[in-house]
Design a protein around this motif. Structure first.
Motif, PDB file in Angstrom:
ATOM      1  N   CYS A   1       0.837  -1.210   0.000  1.00  0.00           N
ATOM      2  CA  CYS A   1       0.000   0.000   0.000  1.00  0.00           C
ATOM      3  C   CYS A   1       0.871   1.260   0.000  1.00  0.00           C
ATOM      4  O   CYS A   1       1.651   1.476   0.923  1.00  0.00           O
ATOM      5  CB  CYS A   1      -0.912   0.004   1.226  1.00  0.00           C
ATOM      6  SG  CYS A   1      -1.884   1.511   1.365  1.00  0.00           S
ATOM      7  N   PRO A   2       0.750   2.100  -1.015  1.00  0.00           N
ATOM      8  CA  PRO A   2       1.598   3.302  -1.081  1.00  0.00           C
ATOM      9  C   PRO A   2       1.243   4.326  -0.007  1.00  0.00           C
ATOM     10  O   PRO A   2       2.089   5.147   0.362  1.00  0.00           O
ATOM     11  CB  PRO A   2       1.300   3.865  -2.486  1.00  0.00           C
ATOM     12  CG  PRO A   2      -0.042   3.332  -2.858  1.00  0.00           C
ATOM     13  CD  PRO A   2      -0.154   1.990  -2.181  1.00  0.00           C
ATOM     14  N   SER A   3       0.023   4.270   0.480  1.00  0.00           N
ATOM     15  CA  SER A   3      -0.411   5.228   1.491  1.00  0.00           C
ATOM     16  C   SER A   3       0.060   4.803   2.883  1.00  0.00           C
ATOM     17  O   SER A   3       0.496   5.628   3.693  1.00  0.00           O
ATOM     18  CB  SER A   3      -1.943   5.340   1.441  1.00  0.00           C
ATOM     19  OG  SER A   3      -2.442   6.042   2.537  1.00  0.00           O
TER      20      SER A   3
ATOM     21  N   ILE B   1      -3.493   4.992   5.265  1.00  0.00           N
ATOM     22  CA  ILE B   1      -4.393   3.906   5.654  1.00  0.00           C
ATOM     23  C   ILE B   1      -3.583   2.652   6.023  1.00  0.00           C
ATOM     24  O   ILE B   1      -2.530   2.392   5.430  1.00  0.00           O
ATOM     25  CB  ILE B   1      -5.391   3.594   4.512  1.00  0.00           C
ATOM     26  CG1 ILE B   1      -6.507   2.666   4.986  1.00  0.00           C
ATOM     27  CG2 ILE B   1      -4.676   3.026   3.275  1.00  0.00           C
ATOM     28  CD1 ILE B   1      -7.656   2.549   3.994  1.00  0.00           C
TER      29      ILE B   1
ATOM     30  N   THR C   1      -4.178  -0.980   5.761  1.00  0.00           N
ATOM     31  CA  THR C   1      -5.190  -1.778   5.065  1.00  0.00           C
ATOM     32  C   THR C   1      -5.680  -2.963   5.899  1.00  0.00           C
ATOM     33  O   THR C   1      -6.879  -3.162   6.051  1.00  0.00           O
ATOM     34  CB  THR C   1      -4.624  -2.271   3.721  1.00  0.00           C
ATOM     35  OG1 THR C   1      -3.831  -1.234   3.159  1.00  0.00           O
ATOM     36  CG2 THR C   1      -5.736  -2.617   2.750  1.00  0.00           C
TER      37      THR C   1
ATOM     38  N   CYS D   1      -7.047   6.236   1.476  1.00  0.00           N
ATOM     39  CA  CYS D   1      -6.761   5.239   0.434  1.00  0.00           C
ATOM     40  C   CYS D   1      -6.752   5.945  -0.906  1.00  0.00           C
ATOM     41  O   CYS D   1      -7.616   6.771  -1.186  1.00  0.00           O
ATOM     42  CB  CYS D   1      -7.851   4.170   0.467  1.00  0.00           C
ATOM     43  SG  CYS D   1      -7.974   3.216  -1.059  1.00  0.00           S
ATOM     44  N   VAL D   2      -5.766   5.609  -1.744  1.00  0.00           N
ATOM     45  CA  VAL D   2      -5.636   6.296  -3.036  1.00  0.00           C
ATOM     46  C   VAL D   2      -6.263   5.461  -4.165  1.00  0.00           C
ATOM     47  O   VAL D   2      -6.212   5.841  -5.325  1.00  0.00           O
ATOM     48  CB  VAL D   2      -4.153   6.675  -3.256  1.00  0.00           C
ATOM     49  CG1 VAL D   2      -3.306   5.474  -3.549  1.00  0.00           C
ATOM     50  CG2 VAL D   2      -3.969   7.753  -4.289  1.00  0.00           C
ATOM     51  N   MET D   3      -6.883   4.333  -3.812  1.00  0.00           N
ATOM     52  CA  MET D   3      -7.584   3.459  -4.763  1.00  0.00           C
ATOM     53  C   MET D   3      -6.665   2.913  -5.866  1.00  0.00           C
ATOM     54  O   MET D   3      -7.024   2.887  -7.039  1.00  0.00           O
ATOM     55  CB  MET D   3      -8.768   4.187  -5.429  1.00  0.00           C
ATOM     56  CG  MET D   3      -9.964   4.319  -4.537  1.00  0.00           C
ATOM     57  SD  MET D   3     -10.698   2.710  -4.171  1.00  0.00           S
ATOM     58  CE  MET D   3     -11.491   3.074  -2.601  1.00  0.00           C
ATOM     59  N   CYS D   4      -5.484   2.478  -5.444  1.00  0.00           N
ATOM     60  CA  CYS D   4      -4.528   1.966  -6.427  1.00  0.00           C
ATOM     61  C   CYS D   4      -4.785   0.497  -6.754  1.00  0.00           C
ATOM     62  O   CYS D   4      -4.191  -0.051  -7.678  1.00  0.00           O
ATOM     63  CB  CYS D   4      -3.109   2.146  -5.913  1.00  0.00           C
ATOM     64  SG  CYS D   4      -2.719   1.045  -4.549  1.00  0.00           S
ATOM     65  N   ASN D   5      -5.613  -0.172  -5.960  1.00  0.00           N
ATOM     66  CA  ASN D   5      -5.948  -1.589  -6.164  1.00  0.00           C
ATOM     67  C   ASN D   5      -4.794  -2.553  -5.908  1.00  0.00           C
ATOM     68  O   ASN D   5      -4.877  -3.734  -6.262  1.00  0.00           O
ATOM     69  CB  ASN D   5      -6.495  -1.862  -7.580  1.00  0.00           C
ATOM     70  CG  ASN D   5      -7.919  -1.374  -7.744  1.00  0.00           C
ATOM     71  OD1 ASN D   5      -8.640  -1.216  -6.757  1.00  0.00           O
ATOM     72  ND2 ASN D   5      -8.325  -1.115  -8.977  1.00  0.00           N
ATOM     73  N   SER D   6      -3.707  -2.057  -5.320  1.00  0.00           N
ATOM     74  CA  SER D   6      -2.579  -2.962  -5.051  1.00  0.00           C
ATOM     75  C   SER D   6      -2.966  -4.034  -4.041  1.00  0.00           C
ATOM     76  O   SER D   6      -2.625  -5.211  -4.193  1.00  0.00           O
ATOM     77  CB  SER D   6      -1.385  -2.183  -4.496  1.00  0.00           C
ATOM     78  OG  SER D   6      -0.910  -1.283  -5.444  1.00  0.00           O
ATOM     79  N   CYS D   7      -3.689  -3.620  -3.009  1.00  0.00           N
ATOM     80  CA  CYS D   7      -4.075  -4.574  -1.960  1.00  0.00           C
ATOM     81  C   CYS D   7      -4.948  -5.681  -2.548  1.00  0.00           C
ATOM     82  O   CYS D   7      -4.753  -6.858  -2.252  1.00  0.00           O
ATOM     83  CB  CYS D   7      -4.823  -3.851  -0.841  1.00  0.00           C
ATOM     84  SG  CYS D   7      -6.169  -2.795  -1.416  1.00  0.00           S
TER      85      CYS D   7
ATOM     86  N   ALA E   1      -9.906  -2.931  -1.640  1.00  0.00           N
ATOM     87  CA  ALA E   1     -10.234  -1.628  -2.246  1.00  0.00           C
ATOM     88  C   ALA E   1     -11.744  -1.504  -2.436  1.00  0.00           C
ATOM     89  O   ALA E   1     -12.317  -0.424  -2.261  1.00  0.00           O
ATOM     90  CB  ALA E   1      -9.506  -1.452  -3.579  1.00  0.00           C
TER      91      ALA E   1
ATOM     92  N   ILE F   1     -13.304  -0.897   0.941  1.00  0.00           N
ATOM     93  CA  ILE F   1     -13.116   0.510   1.317  1.00  0.00           C
ATOM     94  C   ILE F   1     -14.093   1.408   0.549  1.00  0.00           C
ATOM     95  O   ILE F   1     -14.662   2.351   1.108  1.00  0.00           O
ATOM     96  CB  ILE F   1     -11.644   0.937   1.085  1.00  0.00           C
ATOM     97  CG1 ILE F   1     -10.721   0.168   2.038  1.00  0.00           C
ATOM     98  CG2 ILE F   1     -11.465   2.445   1.278  1.00  0.00           C
ATOM     99  CD1 ILE F   1      -9.255   0.170   1.628  1.00  0.00           C
TER     100      ILE F   1
HETATM  101  S1  SF4 Z   1      -6.248   0.547  -2.801  1.00  0.00           S
HETATM  102 FE1  SF4 Z   1      -5.388  -0.695  -1.147  1.00  0.00          FE
HETATM  103  S2  SF4 Z   1      -3.160  -0.572  -1.452  1.00  0.00           S
HETATM  104 FE2  SF4 Z   1      -4.069   1.095  -2.628  1.00  0.00          FE
HETATM  105  S3  SF4 Z   1      -4.062   2.893  -1.265  1.00  0.00           S
HETATM  106 FE3  SF4 Z   1      -6.046   1.872  -0.987  1.00  0.00          FE
HETATM  107  S4  SF4 Z   1      -5.725   0.501   0.732  1.00  0.00           S
HETATM  108 FE4  SF4 Z   1      -3.710   1.056   0.004  1.00  0.00          FE
END
Ligand code: SF4
Ligand code: SF4
Lengths: 274, 160
Positions: free
Chosen positions: B36-38, B44, B46, B69-75, B86, B89
């Motif tokens: 998670c970049p945040s 956040i 996660t 959360c920046v909604m990058c979908n990495s998680c 995501a 969230i």
């Molecule tokens: S989508 Fe998941 S990994 Fe990306 S910022 Fe939000 S919580 Fe972190």
């Protein structure tokens, strides 16, 4: 494919029309035909607006999918945010129960979606053109560029829905970039986020994420960033401090195809390309 | 699909929505957090948000963490159990927004979208640039706006 509906979203046509200009230039050169999508609205972008109204997101995108379906044409996207929004909605609407419920809402405006629309990203379309055809059209090889690639989250993840590239060690953007004669010096195995989604919401975190990217690009010796996403473009172009210049995908290809910087509006970049 | 047992902290509508998800699969392994970049910058956390969503230990009228959360979908891409944090969230944010908990930035964006069909303002520079590049004028027709209004009036967005 006999013609696309060109959907440019709202960030590009309102704030970055020069990216639309270079995209049209490239599509025209490649003989890819397209027509406008005048009924288009914002895609209820997946970071802020969808977070406020998931149900409205699905209805609004379903409306546009139903229009595309009735025209019998694929939708061509210039923005990762729009692409994710449309692809995830189309995916959710594959479920018959969901589609049934959404169609009850669409009936209010006399529309119906049957599940037949196809959505493509500019990056996919350029990939399909193939390297030999594209290379044969390069008149101005971009060999002074040492590119850091930034595909952006929403053309990669979720890979099983978007189906553009691998979620680990993606290749498509590198393939296209190398056809222009540019050198690729940085291509993350796990594509990073630019932090743009928190700009205006939590600027400290947004900038810190941005800086993580820029530090790694600089360490790799990059002199320019390449992205197929206008949101990432804005984040890099406007919010870096003493940063690297950034090119949007169609700008790189247009330059390689011999477009002059004036024709595609490079002067509108905040961070100038030397 | 198995239902999640939630404590009363989360209200019915949300419990219902979350029970449709795969949140019950979460075994708190924590693999979603390091990507998670945040999280790396104190945003956040996660895994903890998934824990709080599962147990209902969350006050959605105040929670600030879900908005980091920046909604990058990495998680979601990383979670091997298909939990899709995501998306969890996103639904938590929907419920929070209904309780008046939403960032001003997004509230402004919503106003612009509801009134113009676009999320960015069209300015003099928009027109100048579009002309310079011989692009058609950017216009959302009255017919389209009317469809949009009718579509969103009955939704959560319409109620905001
Ligand atoms: S989508 Fe998941 S990994 Fe990306 S910022 Fe939000 S919580 Fe972190
Ligand atoms: S959401 Fe997935 S990755 Fe995160 S703690 Fe739960 S099971 Fe592990």
């Amino acid at each position: 494919m006999d013609g696309y509906l060109l959907y440019s979203g709202c960030l590009i046509p309102s704030r970055l029309p020069f990216l639309e200009a270079s995209s049209r230039f490239v599509l025209d050169r490649l003989g890819v035909t397209y027509e406008p999508f005048p009924e288009g609205t914002c895609c209820v972008e997946p970071i802020g607006l969808r977070s406020l109204g998931y149900d409205a997101w699905l209805l609004v995108v379903a409306r546009m999918l139903s229009i595309a379906e009735s025209r019998g044409k694929d939708v061509l996207m210039l923005c990762n945010g729009c692409f994710l929004s449309f692809k995830e909605a189309a995916h959710a609407l594959e479920d018959e129960r969901v589609r049934h419920r959404v169609n009850q809402g669409l009936a209010e405006i006399g529309r119906e979606y049957h599940g037949g629309a196809r959505v493509r990203h500019l990056m996919e379309v350029l990939q399909e053109v193939g390297s030999s055809r594209m290379e044969s059209m390069v008149t101005a090889p971009q060999d002074r560029l040492r590119l850091a690639l930034h595909p952006g989250c929403h053309v990669i993840r979720p890979a099983k829905v978007l189906r553009v590239d691998a979620h680990y060690s993606p290749r498509v953007l590198a393939d296209i970039a190398s056809r222009t004669g540019a050198q690729v010096v940085s291509n993350d195995a796990w594509p990073r986020c630019c932090g743009g989604g928190l700009a205006g919401v939590d600027d400290r975190i947004s900038s810190a994420i941005l800086q993580d990217n820029v530090d790694s690009f600089k360490a790799a010796g990059a002199n320019c960033i390449l992205t197929p996403c206008p949101f990432c473009f804005v984040q890099f172009d406007l919010r870096q401090k003493q940063g690297l210049p950034v090119l949007y995908l169609s700008e790189l290809v247009a330059l390689a195809f011999g477009a002059s910087p004036e024709l595609i509006g490079l002067k509108y970049h905040r961070t100038k390309l030397e | 699909m198995r239902k999640v047992a939630l404590r009363p902290g989360l209200e019915d509508e949300l419990k219902d929505a979350l029970s449709q998800l795969e949140l019950w699969r979460c075994h708190q392994c924590g693999q979603c957090t390091p990507v998670c970049p945040s999280a790396r910058h104190g945003g956040i956390r996660t895994r903890e948000v998934m824990e709080r969503a599962s147990t209902g230990a969350m006050d959605l009228s105040m929670d600030q963490e879900i908005w980091k959360c920046v909604m990058c979908n990495s998680c979601s891409e990383r979670c091997q159990l298909g939990v899709d944090p995501a998306h969890v969230i996103t639904l938590l944010r929907n419920a929070a927004a209904q309780r008046g908990n939403r960032p001003e930035h997004f509230a402004e964006e919503l106003k612009l979208f509801a009134s113009s069909g676009m999320s960015f303002p069209r300015t003099g520079l928009t027109r100048k640039m579009r002309k310079e590049f011989s692009l058609p004028e950017l216009d959302v027709s009255e017919g389209t706006m009317e469809e949009l209004r009718r579509l969103i009036s009955s939704t959560r967005l319409g109620r905001l």
